[in-house]
Scaffold this motif. Sequence first.
Motif, PDB file in Angstrom:
ATOM      1  N   GLN A  33      14.429   2.942 -14.086  1.00  0.00           N
ATOM      2  CA  GLN A  33      14.883   2.130 -12.961  1.00  0.00           C
ATOM      3  C   GLN A  33      13.739   1.552 -12.131  1.00  0.00           C
ATOM      4  N   HIS A  34      12.564   2.172 -12.175  1.00  0.00           N
ATOM      5  CA  HIS A  34      11.458   1.605 -11.398  1.00  0.00           C
ATOM      6  C   HIS A  34      11.061   0.222 -11.905  1.00  0.00           C
ATOM      7  N   ARG A  35      11.354  -0.075 -13.171  1.00  0.00           N
ATOM      8  CA  ARG A  35      11.032  -1.408 -13.690  1.00  0.00           C
ATOM      9  C   ARG A  35      11.891  -2.471 -13.005  1.00  0.00           C
ATOM     10  N   ILE A  36      13.132  -2.128 -12.677  1.00  0.00           N
ATOM     11  CA  ILE A  36      13.996  -3.070 -11.960  1.00  0.00           C
ATOM     12  C   ILE A  36      13.442  -3.329 -10.559  1.00  0.00           C
ATOM     13  N   VAL A  37      12.975  -2.273  -9.899  1.00  0.00           N
ATOM     14  CA  VAL A  37      12.389  -2.403  -8.566  1.00  0.00           C
ATOM     15  C   VAL A  37      11.163  -3.310  -8.608  1.00  0.00           C
ATOM     16  N   VAL A  38      10.291  -3.083  -9.584  1.00  0.00           N
ATOM     17  CA  VAL A  38       9.081  -3.908  -9.713  1.00  0.00           C
ATOM     18  C   VAL A  38       9.460  -5.358 -10.013  1.00  0.00           C
ATOM     19  N   LYS A  39      10.432  -5.563 -10.896  1.00  0.00           N
ATOM     20  CA  LYS A  39      10.878  -6.912 -11.226  1.00  0.00           C
ATOM     21  C   LYS A  39      11.355  -7.654  -9.979  1.00  0.00           C
ATOM     22  N   ASP A  40      12.113  -6.967  -9.130  1.00  0.00           N
ATOM     23  CA  ASP A  40      12.636  -7.599  -7.920  1.00  0.00           C
ATOM     24  C   ASP A  40      11.547  -7.908  -6.904  1.00  0.00           C
ATOM     25  N   ALA A  41      10.472  -7.108  -6.897  1.00  0.00           N
ATOM     26  CA  ALA A  41       9.470  -7.227  -5.839  1.00  0.00           C
ATOM     27  C   ALA A  41       8.253  -8.056  -6.229  1.00  0.00           C
ATOM     28  N   ILE A  42       8.037  -8.277  -7.508  1.00  0.00           N
ATOM     29  CA  ILE A  42       6.743  -8.817  -7.946  1.00  0.00           C
ATOM     30  C   ILE A  42       6.524 -10.259  -7.495  1.00  0.00           C
ATOM     31  N   ASP A  43       7.587 -11.005  -7.255  1.00  0.00           N
ATOM     32  CA  ASP A  43       7.428 -12.404  -6.849  1.00  0.00           C
ATOM     33  C   ASP A  43       7.798 -12.648  -5.399  1.00  0.00           C
ATOM     34  N   ILE A  44       7.955 -11.596  -4.599  1.00  0.00           N
ATOM     35  CA  ILE A  44       8.205 -11.768  -3.173  1.00  0.00           C
ATOM     36  C   ILE A  44       6.989 -12.426  -2.532  1.00  0.00           C
ATOM     37  N   LEU A  45       7.240 -13.370  -1.637  1.00  0.00           N
ATOM     38  CA  LEU A  45       6.172 -14.106  -0.965  1.00  0.00           C
ATOM     39  C   LEU A  45       6.098 -13.734   0.509  1.00  0.00           C
ATOM     40  N   GLU A  46       4.886 -13.810   1.048  1.00  0.00           N
ATOM     41  CA  GLU A  46       4.718 -13.665   2.491  1.00  0.00           C
ATOM     42  C   GLU A  46       5.277 -14.907   3.180  1.00  0.00           C
ATOM     43  N   ASP A 100       4.497 -16.234   6.095  1.00  0.00           N
ATOM     44  CA  ASP A 100       3.525 -17.070   6.804  1.00  0.00           C
ATOM     45  C   ASP A 100       2.558 -17.782   5.879  1.00  0.00           C
ATOM     46  N   THR A 101       2.103 -17.101   4.833  1.00  0.00           N
ATOM     47  CA  THR A 101       1.041 -17.649   3.996  1.00  0.00           C
ATOM     48  C   THR A 101       1.525 -18.208   2.667  1.00  0.00           C
ATOM     49  N   GLY A 102       2.693 -17.753   2.205  1.00  0.00           N
ATOM     50  CA  GLY A 102       3.167 -18.173   0.889  1.00  0.00           C
ATOM     51  C   GLY A 102       2.509 -17.438  -0.256  1.00  0.00           C
ATOM     52  N   LYS A 103       1.642 -16.448   0.082  1.00  0.00           N
ATOM     53  CA  LYS A 103       0.994 -15.661  -0.960  1.00  0.00           C
ATOM     54  C   LYS A 103       1.953 -14.561  -1.438  1.00  0.00           C
ATOM     55  N   PHE A 104       1.665 -14.050  -2.620  1.00  0.00           N
ATOM     56  CA  PHE A 104       2.481 -12.953  -3.120  1.00  0.00           C
ATOM     57  C   PHE A 104       2.289 -11.729  -2.237  1.00  0.00           C
ATOM     58  N   TYR A 105       3.401 -11.067  -1.920  1.00  0.00           N
ATOM     59  CA  TYR A 105       3.385  -9.994  -0.923  1.00  0.00           C
ATOM     60  C   TYR A 105       2.655  -8.756  -1.423  1.00  0.00           C
ATOM     61  N   TYR A 106       2.931  -8.341  -2.659  1.00  0.00           N
ATOM     62  CA  TYR A 106       2.340  -7.114  -3.196  1.00  0.00           C
ATOM     63  C   TYR A 106       1.183  -7.425  -4.135  1.00  0.00           C
ATOM     64  N   ASP A 107       0.095  -6.687  -3.947  1.00  0.00           N
ATOM     65  CA  ASP A 107      -1.084  -6.813  -4.802  1.00  0.00           C
ATOM     66  C   ASP A 107      -1.072  -5.797  -5.938  1.00  0.00           C
ATOM     67  N   MET A 108      -0.501  -4.615  -5.672  1.00  0.00           N
ATOM     68  CA  MET A 108      -0.472  -3.541  -6.661  1.00  0.00           C
ATOM     69  C   MET A 108       0.874  -2.831  -6.606  1.00  0.00           C
ATOM     70  N   ARG A 143      -0.760  -6.758  -9.789  1.00  0.00           N
ATOM     71  CA  ARG A 143       0.293  -7.723 -10.111  1.00  0.00           C
ATOM     72  C   ARG A 143      -0.073  -8.525 -11.358  1.00  0.00           C
ATOM     73  N   LYS A 144      -1.312  -8.942 -11.450  1.00  0.00           N
ATOM     74  CA  LYS A 144      -1.757  -9.722 -12.603  1.00  0.00           C
ATOM     75  C   LYS A 144      -1.633  -8.926 -13.894  1.00  0.00           C
ATOM     76  N   GLN A 145      -1.976  -7.636 -13.843  1.00  0.00           N
ATOM     77  CA  GLN A 145      -1.850  -6.804 -15.029  1.00  0.00           C
ATOM     78  C   GLN A 145      -0.394  -6.695 -15.483  1.00  0.00           C
ATOM     79  N   ILE A 146       0.506  -6.483 -14.540  1.00  0.00           N
ATOM     80  CA  ILE A 146       1.918  -6.316 -14.899  1.00  0.00           C
ATOM     81  C   ILE A 146       2.460  -7.576 -15.571  1.00  0.00           C
ATOM     82  N   LEU A 147       2.088  -8.725 -15.063  1.00  0.00           N
ATOM     83  CA  LEU A 147       2.536  -9.961 -15.696  1.00  0.00           C
ATOM     84  C   LEU A 147       1.985 -10.069 -17.120  1.00  0.00           C
ATOM     85  N   ARG A 148       0.756  -9.603 -17.329  1.00  0.00           N
ATOM     86  CA  ARG A 148       0.196  -9.616 -18.683  1.00  0.00           C
ATOM     87  C   ARG A 148       0.914  -8.602 -19.568  1.00  0.00           C
TER      88      ARG A 148
END
Length: 454
Positions: A122-135, A137-145, A334-339
């Motif tokens: 189930q943690h994979r579902i959590v990561v899937k939901d969170a990996i593309d969340i944006l800040e 104010d900045t529009g950057k991805f919210y989570y780095d790791m 985040r970059k590793q997970i996408l790879r």
Amino acid sequence: HFDTAYRGEIIRILHVVTSLHEYDTGKRYTSKSQDRLFDSVLPTLIESASSLLSSWDDENSPRRYLVDVYLILGYEFPTESERYEQMIGNITSIPHFLASGGSVEVWDDAVPQSRQEDLSKQHRIVVKDAIDILEKDTGKFYYDMFSCWEDDMLVLRHHFDTYLDLLDGIRGNHTAGNNSSDTFHGLMSDAQVDRLIPGFIRVEVYEKKRNREKPGKIPIKENLHVNPKYCCHLTSGNYSTTKNDRNKPETPLPSPSDLMLWETKVFSLSVRRFPDGLWNAMLPSGFGIDHTDRIASYWSGTNGTFGPAARAPQPQEPPHPQYFAQQAGWIATRKQILRFDQTCDGGFLPPFKGGAHFADGLMSYMPYTVEHWSGGMQLFGTPCKYQRFISLDPDVFSRQLIWHGTNNKQHQIFKGRQILAEELLGQLGTVRERAEEAMNQEIRGITKVDAMYT
């Protein structure tokens, strides 16, 4: 006291912990009906988050961390209950947690209808939901790791710093393009370096001295010592959050001779000299990789150390489970997970793409349990083929040990599988010396060693 003016490297982590039982069942040398959530899971989680946020109090910290907590529970845990409120209160009272914008989310009753073992997915579902969340104010991805672990693993700031430092170090360990060496001390190609991931080994702290078998046929190199403070020292004390007492003194620092591991041995390990001159041990990983992308290393059993019939672990064959060194979790950028999701057979995040995850990995005959999803059998096994490594520098090696806080394996696992972490480091020191001698002979043209491939 949160320093909002800091302009150095700031890393936000989503720390996900999965827990099946609220109270221990009495199996695997646990105490039946003991409050697992408040006496084990929460103290471990709070220590992990406190360690990460302590980076804001350390002027010498190379980076500073922000952390959000996500609990996946295999049982119902009503939000209106007193225990729920107490749990949230204990987490949010961690220094800097609320000031840094930290949040807590709880997914209770999270066991899929298919079977109990699939809670570990189930943690994979959590990561899937969170990996593309944006800040906002900045529009950057919210989570780095992302940090996803079983509920009794103590993951500390040292582990994240070491993981990132080692990642930065290997980026220079290759040549441009596809050039690589077939020796255990040469250059690596881009594709080989992309497969490298810093690994971890689980340890426990002996509760009492035990008679163990001698570590084996490889001598222990002297004066190589592990440092228990990086893995197994609770600075907040061995407190019980049931009593809401977070002011107990810190636990005594274990002796190096108290750290025991049980899921690998020197037989399954090999060593390699990276192009930066540093030596690393290669953990069992990368099974089924194409020959062109295999990474050569010097097996501990070279020259008949384990007898004439002994055979090096083969890259096309999965290792014996007792040698695999399951991690009980993983951390990744985040970059590793996408790879991972692009390169793993069947993908790394849902919806899975068939292949190794036929029928979404939920068919009853598929061997996808906790060992697959969090233990590393997927990421470091045949589906993904990534290669773990452990530094042979004693200080860094110590930072790649992770405490299995339940501390029950020392009672459950027979003594023939138990080895001191310091003994393994000493044996690897001997293997390194032999590899260095063989490397020098190769360079002088005296002889050539048949390298093991991982």
